[in-house]
Motif scaffolding. Structure first.
Motif, short mmCIF file in Angstrom:
data_model
loop_
_atom_site.label_atom_id
_atom_site.label_comp_id
_atom_site.label_asym_id
_atom_site.label_seq_id
_atom_site.Cartn_x
_atom_site.Cartn_y
_atom_site.Cartn_z
N LYS A 1 -38.44 49.01 -7.63
CA LYS A 1 -37.93 48.20 -6.56
C LYS A 1 -36.90 47.38 -6.81
CE LYS A 1 -40.34 49.04 -2.57
NZ LYS A 1 -40.46 48.50 -1.37
N HIS B 1 -39.16 50.72 3.24
CA HIS B 1 -40.72 50.72 3.48
C HIS B 1 -41.21 51.71 2.34
CE1 HIS B 1 -40.23 48.83 7.30
NE2 HIS B 1 -39.47 49.94 7.71
N PRO B 2 -42.43 51.58 1.79
CA PRO B 2 -43.34 50.23 2.23
C PRO B 2 -42.81 49.05 1.20
CG PRO B 2 -44.52 51.90 0.51
CD PRO B 2 -43.03 52.45 0.97
N GLY B 3 -42.98 47.90 1.66
CA GLY B 3 -42.62 46.49 0.88
C GLY B 3 -42.43 45.63 1.78
N GLU C 1 -58.57 50.07 -0.40
CA GLU C 1 -57.39 50.41 0.34
C GLU C 1 -57.19 49.40 1.36
OE1 GLU C 1 -56.79 54.44 1.88
OE2 GLU C 1 -57.69 55.30 -0.35
N TYR D 1 -48.69 54.39 15.79
CA TYR D 1 -48.62 54.28 14.39
C TYR D 1 -47.36 53.62 13.81
CZ TYR D 1 -52.35 57.63 15.36
OH TYR D 1 -53.40 58.25 15.76
N GLU E 1 -48.34 51.53 10.79
CA GLU E 1 -48.65 52.07 9.35
C GLU E 1 -47.35 52.32 8.65
OE1 GLU E 1 -51.31 55.56 8.94
OE2 GLU E 1 -49.37 56.56 9.72
N ALA E 2 -46.15 52.33 9.73
CA ALA E 2 -44.95 52.71 8.98
C ALA E 2 -44.32 51.63 8.26
CB ALA E 2 -44.12 53.20 10.11
N VAL E 3 -44.49 50.64 8.76
CA VAL E 3 -43.89 49.35 8.21
C VAL E 3 -44.79 48.42 7.36
CG1 VAL E 3 -42.40 49.05 10.18
CG2 VAL E 3 -44.53 47.65 10.25
N ARG F 1 -53.45 52.41 6.36
CA ARG F 1 -53.22 53.84 7.05
C ARG F 1 -53.82 53.34 8.44
NH1 ARG F 1 -56.44 56.51 5.14
NH2 ARG F 1 -56.71 55.65 3.10
N ALA F 2 -53.11 53.92 9.58
CA ALA F 2 -53.85 53.77 10.75
C ALA F 2 -55.08 54.44 11.17
CB ALA F 2 -52.72 54.45 11.88
N SER F 3 -55.52 55.20 10.11
CA SER F 3 -56.79 55.69 10.34
C SER F 3 -58.01 54.39 10.22
CB SER F 3 -57.28 56.98 9.28
OG SER F 3 -56.85 56.48 7.97
N ILE G 1 -57.56 52.01 11.99
CA ILE G 1 -57.88 51.75 13.41
C ILE G 1 -59.01 52.50 14.11
CG2 ILE G 1 -56.93 51.51 15.72
CD1 ILE G 1 -54.52 50.77 14.32
N ALA G 2 -59.05 53.98 13.71
CA ALA G 2 -60.10 55.02 14.12
C ALA G 2 -61.59 54.06 13.65
CB ALA G 2 -59.74 56.23 13.65
N ASN H 1 -62.55 51.31 15.87
CA ASN H 1 -63.00 51.94 17.00
C ASN H 1 -64.31 52.38 16.99
OD1 ASN H 1 -60.48 51.14 18.40
ND2 ASN H 1 -59.82 52.95 18.02
N ARG H 2 -64.77 53.20 15.74
CA ARG H 2 -65.79 53.45 15.52
C ARG H 2 -66.87 52.57 15.23
NH1 ARG H 2 -63.79 57.37 12.09
NH2 ARG H 2 -64.56 56.38 10.08
N LYS I 1 -41.63 55.05 13.18
CA LYS I 1 -42.44 56.15 13.24
C LYS I 1 -42.90 56.35 14.78
CE LYS I 1 -46.51 57.94 10.83
NZ LYS I 1 -47.14 57.72 9.61
N GLN J 1 -58.06 59.49 18.12
CA GLN J 1 -57.79 57.93 17.46
C GLN J 1 -58.79 56.89 18.00
OE1 GLN J 1 -56.58 57.24 14.49
NE2 GLN J 1 -55.89 54.96 14.58
N SER J 2 -58.53 56.74 19.29
CA SER J 2 -59.25 55.86 20.20
C SER J 2 -60.69 55.89 20.08
CB SER J 2 -58.59 55.84 21.78
OG SER J 2 -57.35 55.49 21.89
N GLY K 1 -62.20 56.90 17.66
CA GLY K 1 -62.75 56.82 16.20
C GLY K 1 -62.85 58.26 15.44
#
Lengths: 454, 251, 216
Positions: free
Chosen positions: A200, B79-81, B155, B218, B221-223, B229-231, B233-234, B237-238, C85, C170-171, C173
Motif C-alpha cells: 500500500k 478499499h480496504p483501507g 475479527e 452491505y 462492508e465494502a468500505v 463483515r456484514a455477517s 450485523i446478522a 440481530n441474533r 457494493k 440477514q435481518s 440473524g
C-alpha cells in the motif's frame, strides 16, 4: 469523558498535584479540573523528531508541563530507533510506518558491496556482490541482532554510500531465500498483512522484490521519574506507560511496551493509587482557587502570545527543521561536538519560532494550527533538555550511543563507574539550566556486564 | 503529478458550506492523500489563506480518525483501507478529486472536513466494555477460549471506529460499528455476564443518536477499512432477538 | 425484523399465487377448478385475504417509517456519491415497493373485482359450472397495454424480491460469512424465477400459445 481535549498545565496546591488545565480541541474552551490526584498516561515524546512511527497527535506537552511544575524528567536522551521501518520517500512525508520486527525472522538484510551497484535492480546483483552485513558482523545472532545494533549497522552502511532506494537511506530485507525454502504460501501466512501494508505504502510487491527498510524513531524510554508506586516526586502525580521512565532502562526490548501498558494500568496503579487516595479523601480543592486561576491565566497568556506573533513561517517548517537537527545530532548515534552544536542551534530556532511563526485563526474556536503550535513550542524547549542529557551521559549505553565511547568492534562502551545512574532533571525556571539528580542503580542478583552478539 | 481538487469548506456546524476549487502540482506519486492535503495547507498558509481543517492521527490505518469521502466513496477508492493509507498513485494524473466530510446527521460537521463522532463513543459507553475487577493478574489458563471464538472476536475487534460504515450507508446506519462492538464481546466468555444488557443498551443508544436503519445493502462492508463483515450485523440481530426474548420471558 | 417477517409472508403468497396461476398451462378445467376451490373456502379465504392485507399494511407502514428515519439520518446529502457494493435494487426498495403496490391495486381491480374490463361479466361458466378464470386471464392479457403493465409491475416486484428475498435472512440473524454470498445469489435466482414464471402467462397469451376456452 472528555475526548478531543488536551492538557495544557498541571495544578499544584500546597505541593500536591490536585488538578489540570485543559483546552477543548473542538471549541477551544479552557477548563480547570480539580481532583485528589492526577494520573498522566500521555505517551512518549518520539514526535520531537518530527518523523517517527508515533501517531501525529503524540506530543510531550503534558509531561513537559508537569516537568515545568516541578516533576523530574528522567533520561530524556534514551530514544529507541527501530530498525525495520519503511524508508522516507520524500520531503513531505508526515509519518514513518513500522514493519513488524518479526520480519527479521525470515528476511535477510543486505546492501550491495559496491556503491556503484546501489541503483541496480536488486535481482541483478549477484550473491557475491551482496553484503549481508548483520550476518557478517554478528554470526551467531545474524539478522536477529538487537534493535539498536541493527539500526546503527544500517546507518553505517548507508553512511558509506551503499544505501538503496531514493536518497540512499535504506537497506534490503530480502525474503527470496525464505520463499525458496518455505514456499510463498508459508511466508504469506506468516507476514501477509505486513506485505500488504508495504505494498500500500510503497506500491511494491515484496514477494517479488526485496523490501526496503530503514530505522525510525519508535519509542522513548525516558519520561517523568516515578517511584515503585508509579508516583513522581510531586505527591499525587502518577505517571504510567510510555510517559514515565520506568521498566525499559536504556533500550526497550520487543513487546515490553505492551507489557508496561498492562502492568502499569491494570496491575500496579489500581493497587498503589488507592493507598495514596486514602489520605486525600475530601481534600479536593475548588477549581476556583488561586492556584487554578493562576495556571489558567498562564495557559491563556501563552495561547495569546502564540496567536499574536503572526510571522511568516509555518509551524510544520519549524518542527521539520528541529526534527532533522535532532536526527543528525541526537539520533542513532551522538557525539560531543554535535550535541554542543545542537545546544547552540535549538535555542536559536526556538527564538526564531517565537518571532516568526504564523499561527492563523483564533483561540475560541476549532484551531488545529494553534494546537500544533503549542506542541511544537514545547518540543523546542524539550529538545534542549534531551541534548543536555545526551551530553551529560558521557558513555554509550543501550540506545544512547556516543561515538567517542565504543569498543574496537563498534559496540557500546559503558562507564559503570561514573554513570550507572538514572539522570533526573529538575526545572529551575526559564532561562536557568536544570538541576541534575543522579539516582544510582544497584544490581544485586544479576550484575552489569558487556554484551556480545558475536 | 497534478490534480484539481474540489474540497468542502464549512466554517462551523451552523453555517452553510460549499465546494471550493484548489490545485496541487508536482506531487510525487508516493505522496499519501493526507500529505497532499498537508502540502496544500502549507501553500494556503504561504498565501495567508486559512488552511483546510481535516482530522488525522496515526496515519497508518489503525486509529480511525481520518474521515473523508473522496469522489463519493468513504475513505476513497482504495478499499480496504483508511484515507491515510491512500496514495496519490491510485489516481490518474490531472484528475479532478472531490473531497467531502463523512455525511451523517449524527456526525455534525465541526469545521471543513472535520466531524464530531462522539455519537459512536456514546454507543460504546452504553455497553461496549466488560466490568472486570482490575488489580491482580488472573491465571492465564483459567478461562479457555476456543480458537474459532477467539478468531471471530478478533475479527470484530479489528473495528477502528472510523464511522465509514455509517458514512457509506445509503440510510446513515451505524449497524456495522455497533455489530462489531457487540459481537466482539458477545463471543468471549469475559463478555457473557453482560451480554443481554449490552446489546439492548447499545442498540437503544444507537437509535437514540439518530442513525438510520439497516436495509442490508452491505455498502458498509465494502468500505470498511478493517474489513468487518456484514455477517456481524446478522449476529447483532441474533443477539438482539435473543436478549429481547430473554427479557420477555422475564429472566 | 417486522419487515422481514411480513416480507416472508408476502413471499410465501407470491410463491403460492404463482403455482396457482401456472395451472393455466395445464388447461381450463384445472385452473377454473382451483379458483372455485379457493372461493369455496368462504370465510377461510377472507381470513387469508385479511391476513395478507394486514401483512401488506404493516410491511408498508413500518418501512415508510424506517425510510423517514433514514432520511433524517443524513440531512445533508453528498455532492458526489459512488456505490461500491450496494445494488440498485437494494437502494430503491421503497420506490419498487410502491410501484408494486400500485400494480397490486390494479391487479385486484382487474382480476379479483373485475372492475376494469366489462367483457369479464359476459363470460359463461365452464362445463363444470365454474367461473371461467382461464378465459378471463387470456382475454385480459390479449391487450398489449395490460400485459405491458403486468410485465413492468412484475419486473419491479423482481427487483424488490432480488434484494428482499435474501435480505430477510440477514435481518433475522440467520446468516453468517459463508452463507451471505450464497443467499444473495439464491435471492437473485429466486426473484428471476418468479419473474419468468409470472410473465410466461401474458407472453404465452400474446404469442397465441394459450387461447380462450370460449368466444365472446
Amino acid at each position: 469523558m472528555f475526548p478531543q481535549t488536551e492538557m495544557l498545565d498541571l495544578v499544584i496546591v500546597d505541593g500536591y498535584a490536585k488538578g489540570i488545565i485543559t483546552r477543548s480541541l473542538r471549541s477551544g474552551k479552557i477548563d480547570a479540573h480539580a481532583a485528589e490526584a492526577v494520573v498522566l498516561a500521555t505517551g512518549g515524546y518520539g514526535n520531537v523528531f518530527y518523523l517517527s512511527t508515533n501517531a501525529r497527535g503524540c506530543n510531550v506537552t503534558a509531561t513537559y508541563r508537569a516537568y515545568k511544575r516541578g516533576a523530574l524528567f528522567a533520561d530524556p536522551a534514551f530514544t529507541q530507533i527501530h530498525p525495520t521501518c519503511i524508508p522516507v520517500s520524500g520531503e513531505h512525508q508526515s509519518k514513518l510506518t513500522l514493519m513488524s520486527e518479526s520480519l527479521r525472522n525470515d528476511g535477510r538484510v543486505w546492501v550491495p558491496k559496491r556503491q556503484g551497484d546501489r541503483d541496480k535492480v536488486p535481482g541483478e546483483i549477484p550473491e557475491a556482490d551482496r553484503d549481508y552485513y548483520l550476518e557478517r558482523k554478528y554470526p551467531s545472532y545474524g539478522n536477529l541482532a538487537p534493535r539498536d545494533i541493527s539500526s546503527r549497522a544500517a546507518k553505517e552502511v548507508c553512511d558509506e554510500g551503499r544505501g538503496v532506494g531514493p536518497g540512499g537511506r535504506g537497506v534490503y530485507l530480502d525474503f527470496a531465500d525464505a520463499i525458496k525454502r518455505l514456499g510463498e504460501h508459508t511466508i504469506r501466512e506468516r507476514y501477509g498483512n505486513l506485505f500488504e501494508v508495504y505494498e500500500k505504502i510503497t506500491g511494491e510487491d515484496a514477494y517479488k522484490v526485496p523490501m526496503r527498510i530503514y530505522p525510525a524513531v519508535h519509542y522513548t524510554m525516558g519520561g517523568l521519574w516515578v517511584d515503585y508506586d508509579l508516583m513522581s516526586n510531586v505527591p499525587g502525580l502518577f505517571v504510567i506507560g510510555e510517559a514515565n521512565f520506568s521498566d525499559h532502562g536504556a533500550n526497550r526490548l520487543g513487546a515490553s511496551a505492551l507489557m508496561q501498558g498492562l502492568a502499569d494500568g491494570y496491575f500496579i496503579l489500581p493497587n498503589t493509587l488507592p493507598n495514596y487516595l486514602a489520605a486525600q479523601m475530601g481534600k479536593r480543592p475548588s477549581p476556583d482557587s488561586p492556584e487554578f486561576r493562576g495556571a489558567e491565566a498562564d495557559v491563556r497568556a501563552r495561547i495569546e502570545k502564540l496567536l499574536k506573533i503572526n510571522g511568516s513561517r509555518s509551524i510544520d517548517s519549524f518542527h521539520r527543521e528541529l526534527g532533522l537537527l535532532l536526527w543528525d545530532k541526537c539520533g542513532m548515534s551522538r557525539h560531543e561536538k554535535g550535541l554542543r552544536e545542537a545546544l547552540q542551534e535549538i535555542p536559536e530556532l526556538r527564538e526564531q519560532f517565537w518571532r516568526d511563526v504564523r499561527v492563523p485563526g483564533s483561540d475560541e474556536d476549532f484551531n488545529q494550527s494553534l494546537e500544533r503550535a503549542g506542541r511544537v513550542a514545547d518540543f523546542l524547549e524539550f529538545a534542549e533538555l534531551m541534548c543536555m542529557d545526551a551530553l551529560e551521559r558521557d558513555e554509550s549505553c543501550g540506545a544512547h550511543f556516543r561515538e567517542e565511547h565504543q569498543t574496537p568492534e563498534g559496540e557500546a562502551l559503558r562507564d559503570d563507574e561514573n554513570h550507572a545512574a538514572v539522570f533526573a532533571w529538575e526545572f529551575q525556571g526559564a532561562g536557568q539550566p536544570p538541576r541534575l539528580h543522579r539516582e544510582p542503580l544497584h544490581f544485586e542478583t544479576v550484575h552489569l556486564t558487556q554484551r556480545s552478539y558475536k | 503529478m497534478n490534480f484539481k481538487l474540489k474540497i468542502w469548506r464549512q466554517p462551523n456546524a451552523k453555517s452553510p458550506g460549499k465546494l471550493v476549487n484548489y490545485e496541487v502540482r508536482d506531487l510525487s506519486p508516493h505522496t499519501s492523500f493526507l500529505e497532499m492535503l498537508d502540502i496544500l495547507n502549507e501553500d494556503l498558509l504561504r498565501r495567508a489563506e486559512e488552511p483546510i481543517a481535516f482530522d488525522s492521527d496515526c496515519r497508518e490505518g489503525i486509529c480511525g480518525t481520518c474521515s473523508l469521502t473522496i469522489n463519493g466513496e468513504a475513505h476513497g477508492p482504495d478499499h480496504p483501507g483508511a484515507v491515510c493509507e491512500l496514495y496519490m498513485r491510485k489516481f490518474r494524473d490531472r484528475a479532478t478529486i472531490m473531497v467531502e466530510p463523512f455525511r451523517v446527521g449524527s456526525f455534525p460537521i465541526v469545521k471543513d472536513l472535520v466531524i464530531d463522532r462522539s455519537a459512536l463513543d456514546r454507543i460504546v459507553q452504553a455497553g461496549g466494555f466488560i466490568s472486570a475487577r482490575a488489580g491482580s493478574a488472573p491465571e492465564a489458563n483459567s478461562i479457555l477460549v476456543p480458537k474459532h471464538d477467539a478468531d471471530l472476536a478478533m475479527e470484530a475487534a479489528a473495528c477502528i471506529g472510523c464511522g465509514a460504515c455509517a458514512a457509506a450507508c445509503p440510510n446513515g446506519s451505524a449497524m456495522l460499528f455497533t455489530a462489531a462492538k457487540v459481537s466482539h464481546l458477545a463471543v468471549l466468555p469475559q463478555g457473557h455476564p453482560e451480554r443481554d444488557n449490552r446489546v439492548l443498551k447499545m442498540v437503544r443508544v444507537m437509535d437514540a443518536e439518530g442513525f438510520g436503519n439497516c436495509t442490508n445493502t452491505y455498502e458498509c462492508e465494502a468500505v470498511c477499512p478493517a474489513e468487518i463483515r456484514a455477517s456481524f450485523i446478522a449476529k447483532l440481530n441474533r443477539e438482539y432477538a435473543r436478549a429481547s426474548m430473554q427479557r420477555g420471558a422475564g429472566e | 425484523m417486522i419487515v422481514a417477517v411480513t416480507g416472508i409472508m408476502l413471499i410465501l403468497f407470491v410463491i403460492g399465487h404463482l403455482l396457482g396461476n401456472l395451472q393455466i398451462f395445464i388447461g381450463p378445467d384445472w385452473i377454473n377448478g382451483y379458483s372455485q376451490h379457493l372461493r369455496d373456502l368462504g370465510p377461510l379465504l377472507w381470513a387469508i385475504r385479511l391476513f395478507l392485507l394486514a401483512a401488506v399494511i404493516i410491511h408498508i407502514y413500518v418501512t415508510i417509517q424506517l425510510a423517514i428515519e433514514n432520511r433524517h439520518a443524513r440531512p445533508e446529502p453528498y455532492q458526489d456519491r459512488q456505490y461500491v457494493k450496494a445494488t440498485f435494487a437494494s437502494r430503491h426498495m421503497v420506490v419498487s415497493g410502491l410501484v408494486v403496490l400500485a400494480f397490486i391495486a390494479y391487479h385486484l381491480a382487474h382480476f379479483t373485482f373485475r372492475k376494469t374490463d366489462a367483457r369479464f361479466a359476459l363470460l359463461q361458466p365452464d362445463r363444470l359450472g365454474h367461473y371461467d378464470v382461464y378465459s378471463m386471464m387470456v382475454y385480459g392479457f390479449q391487450n398489449y397495454l395490460v400485459s405491458g403493465f403486468y410485465v413492468l409491475g412484475l419486473f419491479l416486484l423482481t427487483l424488490h424480491l432480488s434484494h428482499g428475498s435474501s435480505s430477510f435472512f440477514q435481518s433475522l440473524g440467520l446468516n453468517d460469512k459463508k452463507l451471505t454470498p450464497r443467499l444473495a445469489l439464491g435471492g437473485q435466482i429466486f426473484a428471476w424465477l418468479v419473474f419468468i414464471g409470472y410473465t410466461s402467462i401474458p407472453v404465452a397469451v400474446l404469442l397465441g400459445l394459450v387461447k380462450p376456452a370460449q368466444q365472446l
